[in-house]
Motif scaffolding. Sequence first.
Motif, PDB file in Angstrom:
ATOM      1  N   TYR A  77       0.812  -1.212   0.000  1.00  0.00           N
ATOM      2  CA  TYR A  77       0.000   0.000   0.000  1.00  0.00           C
ATOM      3  C   TYR A  77       0.848   1.265   0.000  1.00  0.00           C
ATOM      4  N   ALA A  78       0.459   2.216  -0.858  1.00  0.00           N
ATOM      5  CA  ALA A  78       0.989   3.573  -0.851  1.00  0.00           C
ATOM      6  C   ALA A  78      -0.233   4.484  -0.985  1.00  0.00           C
ATOM      7  N   ILE A  79      -0.859   4.774   0.155  1.00  0.00           N
ATOM      8  CA  ILE A  79      -2.164   5.420   0.174  1.00  0.00           C
ATOM      9  C   ILE A  79      -2.033   6.865   0.635  1.00  0.00           C
ATOM     10  N   GLY A  80      -2.788   7.766   0.009  1.00  0.00           N
ATOM     11  CA  GLY A  80      -2.806   9.163   0.414  1.00  0.00           C
ATOM     12  C   GLY A  80      -1.434   9.783   0.315  1.00  0.00           C
ATOM     13  N   ILE A  81      -0.926  10.240   1.429  1.00  0.00           N
ATOM     14  CA  ILE A  81       0.401  10.839   1.445  1.00  0.00           C
ATOM     15  C   ILE A  81       1.464   9.824   1.051  1.00  0.00           C
TER      16      ILE A  81
END
Length: 261
Positions: A104-108
């Motif tokens: 996961y690389a979510i949002g920021i």
Amino acid sequence: MSEIELLDDDGLRIIRLNRPEKKNALTRAMYAGMRDALREAAEKPSVRAVLLTGGTECFTSGNDVGDFRTRSATPDDSVPTPARDFLYALRDCPKPVVAAVAGYAIGIGTTLLLHCDLVYAAENAVFRMPFVDLGLCPEGGSSLLVPQRAGQLMANELLMLGEAFTPGMAVMAGIANMVLPVDGLMPHALGVARKLAAKPPAALAATKRLLRKPGAAELDAHMSAEFAKFSELLRGPEAAEAVAAFQEKRKPDFTRFLAAE
């Protein structure tokens, strides 16, 4: 066990997110740790390059929900926050920064990559910028940088719909350089970072500075405007509904909110 692990090795500073039980969700303390690590790297002559990673299972799932409402919700938008300071420290780091992204690389977790110099994604990486779904607006210069890199239509899709996208699309959007097998991610990223660390430091710093000089003033103004609006929305009812729905494990209901004029 530290949630931010630091290792300095032969000119390379490795900053590793290390909160696997929470999918590397970021707290104020973790932002402060990364900020301090980058600021020190910028000032330390023995550090010649930086590698930012979360390992091979998860980069970061974004903000820790427990810290979420207080992250930027300050009555005075001029008061620095650890997250804001971290993004500026990353943007302004004179040393080359390489990111190795898996899971996961979510949002920021996605938007911070826009301020790295080279980004390598594993085949299991999942990118997403769900700001609108959280009752928020983009941050970290993403509403300027994503259209510049990806084009307006793809930026609209990534930032307005806010749905998950693949490593291949991240490459198409100019967010990542290359997609690699999971077991090849860290060896490749480490190899690239070590190549950078071995180059003439003054020449490399000048090259990075010149590459970033066009549009720097526009980016600074844009980031300030984003942070102000983000902080305003974070204190608003739509963000409150999004957080409450997450905590109550239900679908948020935004139908009672009037459309902006």
